[in-house]
Design a protein around this motif. Structure first.
Motif, PDB file in Angstrom:
ATOM      1  N   ARG A 123      -5.701  -0.656  32.781  1.00 57.20           N
ATOM      2  CA  ARG A 123      -5.937  -2.055  32.434  1.00 57.20           C
ATOM      3  C   ARG A 123      -6.688  -2.143  31.105  1.00 57.20           C
ATOM      4  N   LEU A 124      -6.279  -3.091  30.294  1.00 62.56           N
ATOM      5  CA  LEU A 124      -6.881  -3.277  28.983  1.00 62.56           C
ATOM      6  C   LEU A 124      -8.026  -4.280  29.084  1.00 62.56           C
ATOM      7  N   ARG A 125      -9.229  -3.844  28.710  1.00 66.40           N
ATOM      8  CA  ARG A 125     -10.356  -4.776  28.686  1.00 66.40           C
ATOM      9  C   ARG A 125     -10.162  -5.757  27.530  1.00 66.40           C
ATOM     10  N   LYS A 126     -10.798  -6.928  27.676  1.00 60.20           N
ATOM     11  CA  LYS A 126     -10.598  -7.992  26.695  1.00 60.20           C
ATOM     12  C   LYS A 126     -10.892  -7.532  25.278  1.00 60.20           C
ATOM     13  N   TRP A 127     -12.019  -6.888  25.073  1.00 56.97           N
ATOM     14  CA  TRP A 127     -12.408  -6.502  23.729  1.00 56.97           C
ATOM     15  C   TRP A 127     -11.585  -5.336  23.196  1.00 56.97           C
ATOM     16  N   GLN A 128     -11.046  -4.507  24.106  1.00 61.75           N
ATOM     17  CA  GLN A 128     -10.101  -3.490  23.660  1.00 61.75           C
ATOM     18  C   GLN A 128      -8.856  -4.151  23.084  1.00 61.75           C
ATOM     19  N   GLY A 129      -8.393  -5.207  23.759  1.00 62.34           N
ATOM     20  CA  GLY A 129      -7.239  -5.943  23.259  1.00 62.34           C
ATOM     21  C   GLY A 129      -7.508  -6.556  21.896  1.00 62.34           C
ATOM     22  N   VAL A 130      -8.696  -7.104  21.719  1.00 64.75           N
ATOM     23  CA  VAL A 130      -9.075  -7.684  20.422  1.00 64.75           C
ATOM     24  C   VAL A 130      -9.081  -6.603  19.346  1.00 64.75           C
ATOM     25  N   ALA A 131      -9.658  -5.441  19.668  1.00 62.50           N
ATOM     26  CA  ALA A 131      -9.733  -4.343  18.704  1.00 62.50           C
ATOM     27  C   ALA A 131      -8.344  -3.890  18.273  1.00 62.50           C
ATOM     28  N   ILE A 132      -7.440  -3.738  19.239  1.00 60.91           N
ATOM     29  CA  ILE A 132      -6.081  -3.298  18.926  1.00 60.91           C
ATOM     30  C   ILE A 132      -5.357  -4.349  18.093  1.00 60.91           C
ATOM     31  N   ALA A 133      -5.557  -5.606  18.419  1.00 61.19           N
ATOM     32  CA  ALA A 133      -4.889  -6.686  17.677  1.00 61.19           C
ATOM     33  C   ALA A 133      -5.338  -6.707  16.217  1.00 61.19           C
ATOM     34  N   ILE A 134      -6.642  -6.561  15.976  1.00 61.05           N
ATOM     35  CA  ILE A 134      -7.156  -6.559  14.597  1.00 61.05           C
ATOM     36  C   ILE A 134      -6.617  -5.363  13.831  1.00 61.05           C
ATOM     37  N   ALA A 135      -6.644  -4.190  14.469  1.00 56.99           N
ATOM     38  CA  ALA A 135      -6.117  -2.985  13.817  1.00 56.99           C
ATOM     39  C   ALA A 135      -4.623  -3.142  13.537  1.00 56.99           C
ATOM     40  N   ALA A 136      -3.900  -3.776  14.448  1.00 54.16           N
ATOM     41  CA  ALA A 136      -2.458  -3.978  14.266  1.00 54.16           C
ATOM     42  C   ALA A 136      -2.174  -4.830  13.035  1.00 54.16           C
ATOM     43  N   VAL A 137      -3.037  -5.819  12.776  1.00 53.45           N
ATOM     44  CA  VAL A 137      -2.873  -6.638  11.570  1.00 53.45           C
ATOM     45  C   VAL A 137      -2.974  -5.756  10.328  1.00 53.45           C
ATOM     46  N   GLY A 138      -3.947  -4.823  10.342  1.00 52.58           N
ATOM     47  CA  GLY A 138      -4.086  -3.891   9.218  1.00 52.58           C
ATOM     48  C   GLY A 138      -2.842  -3.043   9.034  1.00 52.58           C
ATOM     49  N   VAL A 139      -2.278  -2.549  10.131  1.00 57.87           N
ATOM     50  CA  VAL A 139      -1.066  -1.727  10.057  1.00 57.87           C
ATOM     51  C   VAL A 139       0.105  -2.547   9.518  1.00 57.87           C
ATOM     52  N   ILE A 140       0.218  -3.809   9.956  1.00 56.13           N
ATOM     53  CA  ILE A 140       1.305  -4.672   9.481  1.00 56.13           C
ATOM     54  C   ILE A 140       1.190  -4.913   7.977  1.00 56.13           C
ATOM     55  N   ILE A 141      -0.040  -5.150   7.506  1.00 55.31           N
ATOM     56  CA  ILE A 141      -0.254  -5.342   6.061  1.00 55.31           C
ATOM     57  C   ILE A 141       0.145  -4.082   5.302  1.00 55.31           C
ATOM     58  N   MET A 142      -0.232  -2.926   5.843  1.00 52.58           N
ATOM     59  CA  MET A 142       0.139  -1.655   5.218  1.00 52.58           C
ATOM     60  C   MET A 142       1.660  -1.514   5.175  1.00 52.58           C
ATOM     61  N   ALA A 143       2.311  -1.934   6.255  1.00 54.65           N
ATOM     62  CA  ALA A 143       3.772  -1.828   6.321  1.00 54.65           C
ATOM     63  C   ALA A 143       4.439  -2.724   5.272  1.00 54.65           C
ATOM     64  N   LEU A 144       3.840  -3.878   5.009  1.00 55.82           N
ATOM     65  CA  LEU A 144       4.433  -4.829   4.075  1.00 55.82           C
ATOM     66  C   LEU A 144       4.227  -4.430   2.621  1.00 55.82           C
ATOM     67  N   PHE A 145       3.066  -3.814   2.334  1.00 53.59           N
ATOM     68  CA  PHE A 145       2.714  -3.586   0.929  1.00 53.59           C
ATOM     69  C   PHE A 145       2.560  -2.118   0.529  1.00 53.59           C
ATOM     70  N   ALA A 146       2.548  -1.215   1.491  1.00 54.91           N
ATOM     71  CA  ALA A 146       2.386   0.212   1.162  1.00 54.91           C
ATOM     72  C   ALA A 146       3.228   1.059   2.109  1.00 54.91           C
ATOM     73  N   ILE A 147       4.480   0.699   2.234  1.00 59.45           N
ATOM     74  CA  ILE A 147       5.361   1.357   3.189  1.00 59.45           C
ATOM     75  C   ILE A 147       5.561   2.831   2.844  1.00 59.45           C
ATOM     76  N   ASP A 148       5.340   3.209   1.555  1.00 59.89           N
ATOM     77  CA  ASP A 148       5.587   4.579   1.133  1.00 59.89           C
ATOM     78  C   ASP A 148       4.624   5.576   1.763  1.00 59.89           C
ATOM     79  N   THR A 149       3.428   5.133   2.157  1.00 60.60           N
ATOM     80  CA  THR A 149       2.468   6.055   2.785  1.00 60.60           C
ATOM     81  C   THR A 149       2.212   5.731   4.253  1.00 60.60           C
ATOM     82  N   LEU A 150       2.739   4.614   4.731  1.00 51.91           N
ATOM     83  CA  LEU A 150       2.476   4.228   6.121  1.00 51.91           C
ATOM     84  C   LEU A 150       2.998   5.270   7.100  1.00 51.91           C
ATOM     85  N   TRP A 151       4.130   5.918   6.757  1.00 46.78           N
ATOM     86  CA  TRP A 151       4.717   6.895   7.675  1.00 46.78           C
ATOM     87  C   TRP A 151       3.750   8.035   7.967  1.00 46.78           C
TER      88      TRP A 151
END
Length: 306
Positions: A123-151
């Motif tokens: 089970r995912l605790r509430k704040w774990q979910g928040v942490a993953i969501a914030i980190a996911a935003v960072g990964v999405i930004i990396m995917a949009l603007f720095a796809i060459d190193t995201l892999w």
């Protein structure tokens, strides 16, 4: 757990993560050696050292007792995953992408949580979910603007995260598992090195300093893993959750301050989001651990009451 035991565990944990954090400095000394050859040497010399350690500790009987067809099959999978992780990281460091590698290891703890929820039904605790969501935003930004190193970042995070998941469910201790993994990888690695030596393309034997560095890779690989295993037995999970950010933080500073890798505004945004996510995750881990310990003490007190 005694205070001395906890203090010893903390020192061992810090030592392990510090060694992992400054490992790029060691790999950079081997920049003249192809990444695949560095990996092969890392496997072979680690296997030699682990055989000696297991022999001195007289652990062969316990390891053999833990081995069966299912265990071997799972360790084949974990061996492939850790080999991929090591190879990509060695390549990244020696191709000026240590920052991307650091980002991968910052993401890794959050990947572990996501895998636990998706695969193990945790089970995912509430704040774990928040942490993953914030980190996911960072990964999405990396995917949009720095796809060459995201892999690089995602491959490192995914391979090590899945590796940890396999090792979590396989029925063998850390030393035995690491030994079998390296023994599984050793034959193809040794064949690769022998072929390279035979056709004159191998690095071994050309420069004594490089030879020594390649052999010592076994110690550099096995020692922090053994230190971590010892620390994990002595420390609460919440402390380990905090310590795991030592290595990528050091890698980050090595990349920027020593290797001179450019720190672009995009990096600051992405790392900022990842750091916020990691900080929330670490805070939640400490909070949950304290709550669990308090509940255990109260339950023990209720049991002991007349």
């Amino acid at each position: 757990m005694t205070d001395n035991g906890a203090r010893g565990g903390l020192l061992l944990g810090l030592g392990a993560y510090t060694m992992w954090g400054v490992l790029p400095l060691y790999f950079r000394l081997l920049a003249s050696v192809p990444a695949l050859e560095v990996l092969a040497h890392r496997v072979v010399w680690s296997a030699v050292l682990l055989i000696l350690v297991v022999s001195v500790m007289r652990r062969w009987g316990a390891i053999r007792a833990a081995v069966n067809a299912r265990t071997i099959a799972m360790l084949v999978a974990s061996a492939v995953l850790i080999a991929i992780n090591w190879l990509i990281y060695i390549w990244a460091v020696n191709n000026g992408q240590t920052l991307a590698g650091s980002l991968g290891y910052f993401i890794n703890p959050l990947v572990n949580v996501a895998l636990g929820v998706a695969i193990l039904g945790e089970r995912l605790r509430k704040w774990q979910g928040v942490a993953i969501a914030i980190a996911a935003v960072g990964v999405i930004i990396m995917a949009l603007f720095a796809i060459d190193t995201l892999w690089i970042s995602l491959t490192l995070a995914a391979s090590f995260g899945i590796y940890g998941l396999v090792r979590k469910v396989v029925a063998i201790d850390s030393l035995g598992g690491l030994l079998i993994e390296t023994l599984l990888l050793a034959p193809p690695s040794l064949i690769f090195l022998l072929v390279a030596a035979g056709d004159g393309t191998g690095a071994m034997g050309r420069d004594l300093s490089i030879d020594v560095l390649l052999v010592v890779l076994g110690v550099i690989t096995a020692l922090p893993l053994l230190m971590f295993a010892a620390a994990a037995r002595r420390l609460p999970y919440s402390v380990l959750a905090l310590l795991q950010y030592v290595a990528p933080t050091l890698q980050f500073f090595v990349a920027v301050a020593i290797f001179g890798e450019p720190l672009r505004p995009l990096h600051l945004v992405v790392f900022g989001l990842i750091w916020i996510g990691c900080a929330i995750f670490a805070w939640d881990s400490v909070r949950a651990s304290r709550t669990a310990r308090r509940a255990a003490r109260e339950a023990l007190g209720a049991t002991a009451a007349p």
